[in-house]
Scaffold this motif. Structure first.
Motif, short mmCIF file in Angstrom:
data_model
loop_
_atom_site.label_atom_id
_atom_site.label_comp_id
_atom_site.label_asym_id
_atom_site.label_seq_id
_atom_site.Cartn_x
_atom_site.Cartn_y
_atom_site.Cartn_z
N LEU A 1 0.84 -1.21 0.00
CA LEU A 1 0.00 0.00 0.00
C LEU A 1 0.87 1.25 0.00
O LEU A 1 0.59 2.21 -0.73
N PHE A 2 1.92 1.25 0.80
CA PHE A 2 2.85 2.37 0.84
C PHE A 2 3.45 2.64 -0.54
O PHE A 2 3.53 3.79 -0.99
N ILE A 3 3.84 1.58 -1.23
CA ILE A 3 4.45 1.73 -2.55
C ILE A 3 3.44 2.29 -3.55
O ILE A 3 3.76 3.20 -4.32
N ILE A 4 2.22 1.78 -3.50
CA ILE A 4 1.19 2.25 -4.43
C ILE A 4 0.88 3.73 -4.20
O ILE A 4 0.79 4.52 -5.15
N VAL A 5 0.75 4.11 -2.93
CA VAL A 5 0.46 5.52 -2.62
C VAL A 5 1.66 6.39 -3.00
O VAL A 5 1.48 7.51 -3.49
N SER A 6 2.86 5.88 -2.81
CA SER A 6 4.06 6.66 -3.17
C SER A 6 4.13 6.94 -4.66
O SER A 6 4.69 7.95 -5.07
N LEU A 7 3.58 6.04 -5.45
CA LEU A 7 3.59 6.25 -6.90
C LEU A 7 2.71 7.41 -7.33
O LEU A 7 2.88 7.95 -8.43
N SER A 8 1.78 7.83 -6.48
CA SER A 8 0.90 8.95 -6.84
C SER A 8 1.60 10.30 -6.68
O SER A 8 1.18 11.28 -7.29
N VAL A 9 2.65 10.37 -5.88
CA VAL A 9 3.32 11.65 -5.63
C VAL A 9 3.91 12.25 -6.91
O VAL A 9 3.67 13.43 -7.20
N PRO A 10 4.68 11.50 -7.71
CA PRO A 10 5.20 12.11 -8.95
C PRO A 10 4.09 12.54 -9.90
O PRO A 10 4.22 13.57 -10.58
N TRP A 11 2.99 11.78 -9.94
CA TRP A 11 1.88 12.17 -10.81
C TRP A 11 1.28 13.50 -10.36
O TRP A 11 1.01 14.38 -11.18
N ILE A 12 1.07 13.64 -9.04
CA ILE A 12 0.52 14.90 -8.51
C ILE A 12 1.49 16.05 -8.76
O ILE A 12 1.07 17.15 -9.14
N MET A 13 2.78 15.80 -8.55
CA MET A 13 3.76 16.86 -8.79
C MET A 13 3.77 17.28 -10.26
O MET A 13 3.86 18.48 -10.57
N GLY A 14 3.65 16.32 -11.16
CA GLY A 14 3.60 16.64 -12.58
C GLY A 14 2.38 17.47 -12.93
O GLY A 14 2.47 18.44 -13.70
N ARG A 15 1.24 17.08 -12.38
CA ARG A 15 0.01 17.86 -12.62
C ARG A 15 0.14 19.28 -12.04
O ARG A 15 -0.31 20.24 -12.64
N MET A 16 0.77 19.36 -10.87
CA MET A 16 0.94 20.67 -10.23
C MET A 16 1.84 21.56 -11.10
O MET A 16 1.53 22.75 -11.30
N VAL A 17 2.91 21.02 -11.62
CA VAL A 17 3.80 21.81 -12.49
C VAL A 17 3.05 22.23 -13.75
O VAL A 17 3.12 23.38 -14.18
N ASP A 18 2.30 21.31 -14.35
CA ASP A 18 1.55 21.64 -15.56
C ASP A 18 0.50 22.72 -15.32
O ASP A 18 0.38 23.66 -16.11
N ASP A 19 -0.26 22.58 -14.24
CA ASP A 19 -1.37 23.52 -13.99
C ASP A 19 -0.90 24.84 -13.40
O ASP A 19 -1.33 25.91 -13.85
N VAL A 20 -0.02 24.77 -12.41
CA VAL A 20 0.34 25.99 -11.68
C VAL A 20 1.47 26.74 -12.36
O VAL A 20 1.39 27.95 -12.57
N VAL A 21 2.53 26.04 -12.72
CA VAL A 21 3.71 26.72 -13.27
C VAL A 21 3.52 27.06 -14.74
O VAL A 21 3.70 28.21 -15.15
N LYS A 22 3.16 26.08 -15.53
CA LYS A 22 3.07 26.31 -16.98
C LYS A 22 1.86 27.14 -17.38
O LYS A 22 1.95 27.99 -18.25
N GLN A 23 0.70 26.87 -16.76
CA GLN A 23 -0.52 27.57 -17.15
C GLN A 23 -0.80 28.77 -16.26
O GLN A 23 -1.71 29.54 -16.54
N GLY A 24 -0.06 28.92 -15.17
CA GLY A 24 -0.23 30.07 -14.29
C GLY A 24 -1.51 30.06 -13.48
O GLY A 24 -1.99 31.11 -13.07
#
Length: 142
Positions: A29-52
């Motif tokens: 379960l820890f490993i599965i949940v840990s895999l979501s962190v890079p996905w969330i970080m990628g979405r955050m960079v796309d939405d917040v940084v790139k699109q402002g």
């Protein structure tokens, strides 16, 4: 580790197999949940940084903090369960070893120093506990 050693260790772990396997389920379960962190970080960079879209920052931050708290709780429960199993297993091994040592004949005790036997048993048992509680879970997480 040989098959004979695994069978020997399993004989002691078997009474505590349910918490042992639940603990390893928590690692998965820890490993599965840990895999979501890079996905969330990628979405955050796309939405917040790139699109402002700075208004979307807080949901991502809250999600990351929530995941971190959840992962910490899961690993704490995993460590506590695994340490409990390893201590109970070590207790059983010590009892069996102590009984076997007490059943030895006088010739054994005349030819072997008791301190050497106890020191060796203590070191070997601590290695078994370390393997069952520390090394094996780390291999699984890797």
């Amino acid at each position: 580790m040989s098959l004979k050693a695994w069978k020997w260790l399993w004989r002691y772990l078997k009474p505590y197999s349910k918490p042992y396997f639940v603990s390893y389920g928590l690692v998965v379960l820890f490993i599965i949940v840990s895999l979501s962190v890079p996905w969330i970080m990628g979405r955050m960079v796309d939405d917040v940084v790139k699109q402002g879209l700075s208004d979307k920052l807080w949901p991502y931050v809250i999600a990351l903090v929530g995941i971190t708290i959840f992962r910490t709780a899961v690993m704490y429960i995993h460590k506590m369960m695994l340490e409990g199993v390893s201590q109970q297993t070590l207790h059983d091994i010590r009892n069996d070893t102590y009984d076997k040592l007490n059943r030895q004949d006088f010739n054994f005790h005349d030819t072997n120093r008791s301190g050497d036997s106890l020191a060796r048993m203590t070191g070997d048992m601590e290695a078994v506990r370390h393997f069952s509680a520390g090394a094996l879970p780390e291999v699984l997480k890797s």
